[in-house]
Design an enzyme around this catalytic site. Structure first.
Site, short mmCIF file in Angstrom:
data_model
loop_
_atom_site.label_atom_id
_atom_site.label_comp_id
_atom_site.label_asym_id
_atom_site.label_seq_id
_atom_site.Cartn_x
_atom_site.Cartn_y
_atom_site.Cartn_z
N GLU A 63 -8.31 -4.18 5.35
CA GLU A 63 -8.19 -3.85 3.34
C GLU A 63 -6.62 -4.90 2.99
O GLU A 63 -7.66 -5.45 2.03
CB GLU A 63 -7.71 -2.56 3.08
CG GLU A 63 -9.10 -1.29 4.14
CD GLU A 63 -9.25 -0.19 4.40
OE1 GLU A 63 -8.37 0.27 5.01
OE2 GLU A 63 -9.22 0.74 3.91
N ARG B 158 -8.68 16.49 4.79
CA ARG B 158 -9.81 17.45 3.65
C ARG B 158 -10.89 17.45 3.95
O ARG B 158 -11.69 16.55 5.71
CB ARG B 158 -9.28 15.92 2.80
CG ARG B 158 -8.42 15.54 2.30
CD ARG B 158 -8.82 13.87 1.36
NE ARG B 158 -8.19 12.85 2.49
CZ ARG B 158 -8.16 11.98 2.38
NH1 ARG B 158 -8.91 11.47 1.44
NH2 ARG B 158 -7.59 11.23 3.36
N HIS C 205 -12.45 3.90 -0.83
CA HIS C 205 -12.94 2.96 0.53
C HIS C 205 -13.49 1.19 0.59
O HIS C 205 -13.44 0.43 1.66
CB HIS C 205 -13.13 3.44 1.76
CG HIS C 205 -12.38 4.26 3.01
ND1 HIS C 205 -13.32 5.92 2.91
CD2 HIS C 205 -11.22 5.32 3.23
CE1 HIS C 205 -11.93 6.58 3.25
NE2 HIS C 205 -10.89 6.19 3.26
N SER D 60 -8.44 8.28 9.45
CA SER D 60 -8.05 9.81 8.95
C SER D 60 -8.48 9.97 7.61
O SER D 60 -9.20 10.81 6.97
CB SER D 60 -6.37 10.01 8.71
OG SER D 60 -5.72 8.28 8.54
N GLY D 61 -8.84 9.42 6.24
CA GLY D 61 -9.45 9.59 5.73
C GLY D 61 -10.90 8.82 6.22
O GLY D 61 -11.28 8.14 7.26
N ASN E 237 1.17 -1.28 0.12
CA ASN E 237 -0.02 0.36 0.24
C ASN E 237 0.51 0.97 0.46
O ASN E 237 1.27 1.95 0.98
CB ASN E 237 -0.90 0.36 1.20
CG ASN E 237 -1.81 0.67 1.08
OD1 ASN E 237 -1.71 1.80 0.30
ND2 ASN E 237 -2.83 1.19 2.64
N GLU F 165 -13.65 2.69 15.58
CA GLU F 165 -13.28 1.39 16.35
C GLU F 165 -12.66 1.78 17.30
O GLU F 165 -12.96 0.58 17.91
CB GLU F 165 -12.27 0.59 15.68
CG GLU F 165 -12.87 -0.37 14.13
CD GLU F 165 -10.95 -0.70 12.96
OE1 GLU F 165 -10.20 -0.77 13.75
OE2 GLU F 165 -11.46 -0.79 12.03
N ASN F 166 -11.23 2.94 17.75
CA ASN F 166 -11.58 3.08 18.93
C ASN F 166 -12.48 4.43 19.33
O ASN F 166 -12.11 3.98 21.11
CB ASN F 166 -10.11 4.06 18.09
CG ASN F 166 -9.44 2.17 18.48
OD1 ASN F 166 -9.49 0.92 18.16
ND2 ASN F 166 -8.28 2.45 16.79
N ARG G 203 -2.81 -1.83 -3.49
CA ARG G 203 -4.41 -1.05 -3.28
C ARG G 203 -3.64 0.03 -4.00
O ARG G 203 -3.13 0.46 -3.85
CB ARG G 203 -3.95 -0.98 -1.47
CG ARG G 203 -5.30 0.50 -1.28
CD ARG G 203 -5.38 0.78 -0.06
NE ARG G 203 -6.21 1.40 0.22
CZ ARG G 203 -6.53 1.57 1.28
NH1 ARG G 203 -5.91 2.11 1.92
NH2 ARG G 203 -7.67 2.66 1.51
N HIS H 245 -17.05 4.24 7.64
CA HIS H 245 -15.22 4.18 8.03
C HIS H 245 -14.46 5.27 8.14
O HIS H 245 -14.74 5.87 7.08
CB HIS H 245 -14.56 3.23 5.82
CG HIS H 245 -13.61 3.51 6.30
ND1 HIS H 245 -13.04 2.85 6.16
CD2 HIS H 245 -12.40 4.58 6.01
CE1 HIS H 245 -11.37 2.86 6.50
NE2 HIS H 245 -11.14 3.89 6.20
P1 AMP Z 1 -6.72 5.04 10.77
O1 AMP Z 1 -6.46 6.11 9.11
O2 AMP Z 1 -7.91 4.05 10.02
O3 AMP Z 1 -5.31 5.00 10.91
O4 AMP Z 1 -7.43 6.32 11.75
C1 AMP Z 1 -6.88 6.93 12.24
C2 AMP Z 1 -7.45 8.62 13.24
O5 AMP Z 1 -7.70 7.44 14.06
C3 AMP Z 1 -6.77 9.37 13.54
O6 AMP Z 1 -7.54 10.17 14.07
C4 AMP Z 1 -6.71 8.40 15.62
O7 AMP Z 1 -6.37 9.58 16.09
C5 AMP Z 1 -7.75 8.00 15.28
N1 AMP Z 1 -7.61 7.45 16.50
C6 AMP Z 1 -7.13 6.62 16.35
N2 AMP Z 1 -7.18 5.39 18.07
C7 AMP Z 1 -7.96 6.63 18.87
C8 AMP Z 1 -8.51 6.72 19.60
N3 AMP Z 1 -8.45 5.86 20.91
N4 AMP Z 1 -9.48 7.59 20.22
C9 AMP Z 1 -9.60 8.51 19.52
N5 AMP Z 1 -9.20 8.40 17.76
C10 AMP Z 1 -8.01 6.80 17.50
#
Ligand code: AMP
Length: 404
Positions: A378, A240, A180, A210-211, A8, A330-331, A92, A207
């Site tokens: 992914e 964005r 996505h 960050s995107g 990727n 997820e988090n 990807r 989804h």
């Molecule tokens: P990704 O692009 O799917 O890796 O997601 C990145 C985003 O997830 C970033 O904005 C991170 O701050 C957010 N993120 C990851 N872990 C947490 C968490 N425990 N609480 C809030 N945001 C999170």
């Protein structure tokens, strides 16, 4: 051990994973790695299945000026130090344009076609193609597969695929593609095991990473997405803006004197949560901040998600389930709770304790619309597509060329 390498590649990092092929075509993740800081502070990091570090090395900036150089370093590390010799490589690729509704085995003709889509994704497509070209040149018989972020959405109806602009532009490829797709496809494939009763129903998948985008699915197929021609549209993201009146772009050019490339850079890198908060593009930092503008950015994120859920529920004519996925989905129990509160009118009600525990099912029992948290994968999707194309291609020996 037969392995598949998944790549990727982005503008400043190359992420890679190695999967071994077990009995009956099952895949097992073995290594996760990346070279990031390309052109600034290059660093190779990799870990094994249990998260144990396998490499952590810094490189001088001139040793890793671009994606091709990063790929060469990762390839050397895998081949010479780990003796990993993949039988195929899956990539990807952000854009399959109007042509590709499925993953495809790569040859020079496919590369030429994918190059035509560079104007549709100028910041991503060239970097996705770079390792494809270098592997094709060095190991021409090694099977490579391109898996597209747009492909899952090629099931959209004509009205969902169009903008209200002269038809000629649609014919040229100016369409509402959606992105996505590998993440949504993974969720669509997982739902029959997780929730068989709703997998064939009307589901919105959020989804949120960050995107960020959302997809409306009916019977496991995409019918609408918040993203369109590019990955700029829809929800606000880390850097964005998401949906923006095109008049703002005209204003930036005519009143702020920005060139097209300046506007592009601005929209991809300076807006979204970062631009609005002035604090960070990272949700964790925004949640921890006491700055009022960080709170405004979070409010805006939640607001736009909820508005767009209304739009997608209208496209589906109702809603049977809601799924959160990706880094934030997820988090962040807080974002999930705030979004769900605003969606009570749709029949959503969270179980606060299950939400805090990040359980798979986080809605109260008996609610109209169950809410799930499903970690996306992914890379596994890319590995599965690569293996399946490898197995189903016309009779050639899959081991005929190995990376030496
Ligand atoms: P990704 O692009 O799917 O890796 O997601 C990145 C985003 O997830 C970033 O904005 C991170 O701050 C957010 N993120 C990851 N872990 C947490 C968490 N425990 N609480 C809030 N945001 C999170």
């Amino acid at each position: 051990m037969d392995t598949i390498l998944v790549i990727n590649a982005g503008s400043s990092s190359v992420k890679f994973q190695v999967f071994s092929i077990e009995g009956e075509g099952r895949l097992r993740r073995r290594i996760k790695g990346q070279i990031d800081g390309i052109g600034s502070r290059p660093r190779l990091r990799a870990s094994g299945v249990n998260g144990d570090s396998m490499a952590d090395r810094a490189y001088p900036i001139e040793a890793v000026p671009d994606v091709a150089a990063a790929m060469a370093i990762a390839g050397d590390w895998l081949r010479h130090e780990l003796r990993i010799d993949p039988i195929a490589v899956g990539h990807r690729v952000v854009h399959g344009g109007p042509d590709y509704g499925k993953p495809v085995l790569i040859d020079h003709g496919v590369v030429a076609r994918l190059e035509r889509f560079i104007p549709l994704a100028p910041l991503h497509q060239p970097h996705n193609l770079s390792p494809i070209r270098s592997i094709l040149a060095a190991f021409p018989a090694l099977p490579q597969v391109a898996c597209f972020d747009t492909a899952f959405h090629r099931t959209h109806s004509a009205v969902a695929d169009h903008y209200a602009i002269p038809h000629q532009l649609h014919a040229e490829g100016v369409r509402r593609y959606g992105f996505h797709g590998l993440s949504y496809e993974y969720i669509a494939k997982s739902l029959p095991q997780i929730a068989p009763d709703i997998a064939q129903g009307r589901v919105i998948v959020a989804h949120l990473g960050s995107g960020a985008s959302m997809c409306a699915m009916k019977s496991g197929q995409s019918v609408e997405s918040t993203m369109g021609f590019t990955a700029l549209d829809g929800l606000p993201m880390g850097t964005r803006p998401g949906q923006l009146d095109p008049g703002v772009v005209l204003y930036l050019m005519s009143e702020e004197g920005m060139s097209a490339s300046k506007v592009q850079d601005f929209l991809y890198r300076e807006c979204g949560l970062k631009g609005l908060s002035g604090v960070s593009n990272d949700m964790r930092e925004l949640e921890a901040s006491a700055d009022g503008k960080a709170a405004l950015a979070i409010d805006y994120f939640v607001h736009r998600i909820c508005l767009n859920v209304g739009m997608l529920a209208a496209a589906l004519q109702g809603l049977d389930a809601f799924v959160f996925t990706a880094g934030i989905g997820e988090n962040s129990a807080r974002i999930r709770a705030r979004v769900s509160e605003r969606l009570e009118w749709l029949g959503i009600a969270l179980d606060a304790a299950e939400n805090t525990r990040h359980s798979r099912l986080i809605s109260r029992s008996g609610t109209l619309v169950p809410v799930y948290v499903v970690p996306t994968d992914e890379e596994l999707m890319v590995a599965q597509h690569t293996l399946s194309l490898l197995m189903n291609r016309p009779s050639t020996n899959p081991r005929q060329e190995r990376v030496p």
